[in-house]
Structures are given as structure tokens and as C-alpha cells.
Design an enzyme around this catalytic site. Sequence first.
Site, PDB file in Angstrom:
ATOM      1  N   GLU A  50       0.882  -1.164   0.000  1.00 42.97           N
ATOM      2  CA  GLU A  50       0.000   0.000   0.000  1.00 42.97           C
ATOM      3  C   GLU A  50       0.919   1.212   0.000  1.00 42.97           C
ATOM      4  O   GLU A  50       1.509   1.554   1.027  1.00 42.97           O
ATOM      5  CB  GLU A  50      -0.898   0.011   1.254  1.00 42.97           C
ATOM      6  CG  GLU A  50      -1.751   1.270   1.343  1.00 42.97           C
ATOM      7  CD  GLU A  50      -2.294   1.558   2.739  1.00 42.97           C
ATOM      8  OE1 GLU A  50      -2.711   0.613   3.439  1.00 42.97           O
ATOM      9  OE2 GLU A  50      -2.294   2.746   3.124  1.00 42.97           O
ATOM     10  N   ARG A  54       1.196  10.266   0.433  1.00 40.03           N
ATOM     11  CA  ARG A  54       1.432  11.279   1.478  1.00 40.03           C
ATOM     12  C   ARG A  54       2.685  12.082   1.235  1.00 40.03           C
ATOM     13  O   ARG A  54       3.001  12.976   2.028  1.00 40.03           O
ATOM     14  CB  ARG A  54       1.574  10.600   2.848  1.00 40.03           C
ATOM     15  CG  ARG A  54       0.320   9.955   3.328  1.00 40.03           C
ATOM     16  CD  ARG A  54       0.528   9.285   4.661  1.00 40.03           C
ATOM     17  NE  ARG A  54      -0.395   8.187   4.776  1.00 40.03           N
ATOM     18  CZ  ARG A  54      -0.350   7.257   5.705  1.00 40.03           C
ATOM     19  NH1 ARG A  54       0.593   7.293   6.636  1.00 40.03           N
ATOM     20  NH2 ARG A  54      -1.223   6.279   5.733  1.00 40.03           N
ATOM     21  N   LYS A 138     -11.012  -2.092   5.030  1.00 41.41           N
ATOM     22  CA  LYS A 138      -9.826  -1.781   5.837  1.00 41.41           C
ATOM     23  C   LYS A 138     -10.305  -1.432   7.242  1.00 41.41           C
ATOM     24  O   LYS A 138     -11.109  -0.512   7.405  1.00 41.41           O
ATOM     25  CB  LYS A 138      -9.081  -0.601   5.179  1.00 41.41           C
ATOM     26  CG  LYS A 138      -7.997   0.014   6.026  1.00 41.41           C
ATOM     27  CD  LYS A 138      -7.190   1.033   5.233  1.00 41.41           C
ATOM     28  CE  LYS A 138      -6.268   1.821   6.151  1.00 41.41           C
ATOM     29  NZ  LYS A 138      -5.252   2.583   5.424  1.00 41.41           N
TER      30      LYS A 138
HETATM   31  C1  3PG Z   1      -1.935   3.259   7.069  1.00 39.24           C
HETATM   32  O1  3PG Z   1      -1.263   4.156   6.626  1.00 39.24           O
HETATM   33  O2  3PG Z   1      -2.692   2.576   6.386  1.00 39.24           O
HETATM   34  C2  3PG Z   1      -1.806   3.005   8.511  1.00 39.24           C
HETATM   35  O3  3PG Z   1      -1.602   4.219   9.136  1.00 39.24           O
HETATM   36  C3  3PG Z   1      -0.662   2.124   8.853  1.00 39.24           C
HETATM   37  O4  3PG Z   1      -0.558   2.177  10.222  1.00 39.24           O
HETATM   38  P1  3PG Z   1       0.797   1.832  10.982  1.00 39.24           P
HETATM   39  O5  3PG Z   1       1.806   2.861  10.580  1.00 39.24           O
HETATM   40  O6  3PG Z   1       0.456   1.887  12.441  1.00 39.24           O
HETATM   41  O7  3PG Z   1       1.227   0.454  10.542  1.00 39.24           O
END
Ligand code: 3PG
Length: 223
Positions: A50, A54, A138
Site C-alpha cells: 500500500e 502522502r 480496511k
Molecule cells: C496506514 O497508513 O494505512 C496506517 O496508518 C498504517 O498504520 P501503521 O503505521 O500503524 O502500521
Amino acid sequence: MQPISQQAMTPNLIKKIDDAGIIAVLIIDEVKHALPLAKALLAGGVDTIELTLRTPAAVAAAKIIKKEVPEMTLGFGTVLTVDQVKAVVDIGADFAVSPGCNPKIIAEAQKQGLSFAPGIMTPTDIEIAVEQGCRVLKFFPAETSGGIKHLENMAAPYTYLDLKFIPLGGCNIANAPSYLQSKLITAIGGSWVAKRALIQAEDWHSITKNAKEIRQLIEAIRS
Ligand code: 3PG
């Protein structure tokens, strides 16, 4: 409930995500990191990502992965606008997810033929997503909203719909078994496999090690 006319995710993609069992969440700051990062993940057996929208480098990094590492299942995260849906489709996204459950984004993804899993944290979110044909959701933020216990209670009324969930947010190697042992979970996701700091440090060895560790855990739990 009315029959669902549209499915928000193709059966082929649903199977790919289930087979993968892990989706590595990536925040890429430098385009030059895209290729070694994808290779480091693949070397550890992680073939589904994924890539979050950002950072300014995200789109260029995704294009490189799409072209140079076609065996990687390329998902996008933090897809918040209709224009971003169109942009990731143009890049050749295999799927996309969002932190929240925005009917406009789900509808645009369906219009574009993009497999999409919206973020859910409440029964209301689930019902909005289900009404629009989503069956893979999700679960975000997973850990702070109560982890697998919360999800199992929340999902109980919808068992007959055979919903599948991808927990994200606070997941790591220590709490992964609690999710992976549940039939509700198709794959776990998280940034711990390839932490932003590891990518910035170009520590490909540690990323491969983390990838191997979660893949071995998934295989042990599923065997
Ligand atoms: C995301 O970006 O989908 C989640 O924020 C991932 O979360 P994490 O950084 O706690 O794994």
C-alpha cells in the site's frame, strides 16, 4: 437486503490479497528508494504494498515499481479525492484503500473499475461500504479501536455477508497472530515491515528480514 449489483473488488484481487496475507504500508520520501525497496520486500516474500499518497515522491515511485517490478501487487493508500482515484488508475493501480469511508470515493473507484477497500471503524461505516458493494474493508485504526476483539464483536451481525477485513494502524509482528488467527482477516497491513526510517536509512537488509518474519508467521498460522 437488496442483492449487491456491483462488487468493489475483483475476485482475482481478493485472492491475491488473501494469498499475500500481508500488505506493507510504504511512505516513500525519495524516488530513488522505490526500486531497492520493492526488491527488498520481494526478497522477503512480501509482494503486496500500500503505497501511501502522502509524499511528493509517491506517484513517481509508484510508476517505477509498476514498470520495473511487475510482480508486485501495487495498492495505493490515503486515497482521499476523486482526482487521486483517477491518478492511481492512470498509474495502473491494482487496488486502493482509504483511512475513512467516503461514498464519493467508493463510487468513483467503481466507475473507474478500481478495486477499493474503504476504511471502517464503526457499524455505520460498514453499512455505508456494504451498501456500495464493498466486501473487503480496511479496519482502521485497528489497535486503538479495540483490536480483533472489537472487530469480531462489530462484524458479528454481518457474518452472513462474508465480509473480510484488513486491519491497519498499530499492527506489528507481536500482535499479528491475534488478527491472523481470525477468519475475518484476509491480510494484515502495516508500516512496521518497511518503516519510514528504515527506508530513509536504505536499510534494505532489515526490511527483507521483517518481510521474511511476517511471511513465516502467516505460513505457520495458516498451515
Ligand atoms: C496506514 O497508513 O494505512 C496506517 O496508518 C498504517 O498504520 P501503521 O503505521 O500503524 O502500521
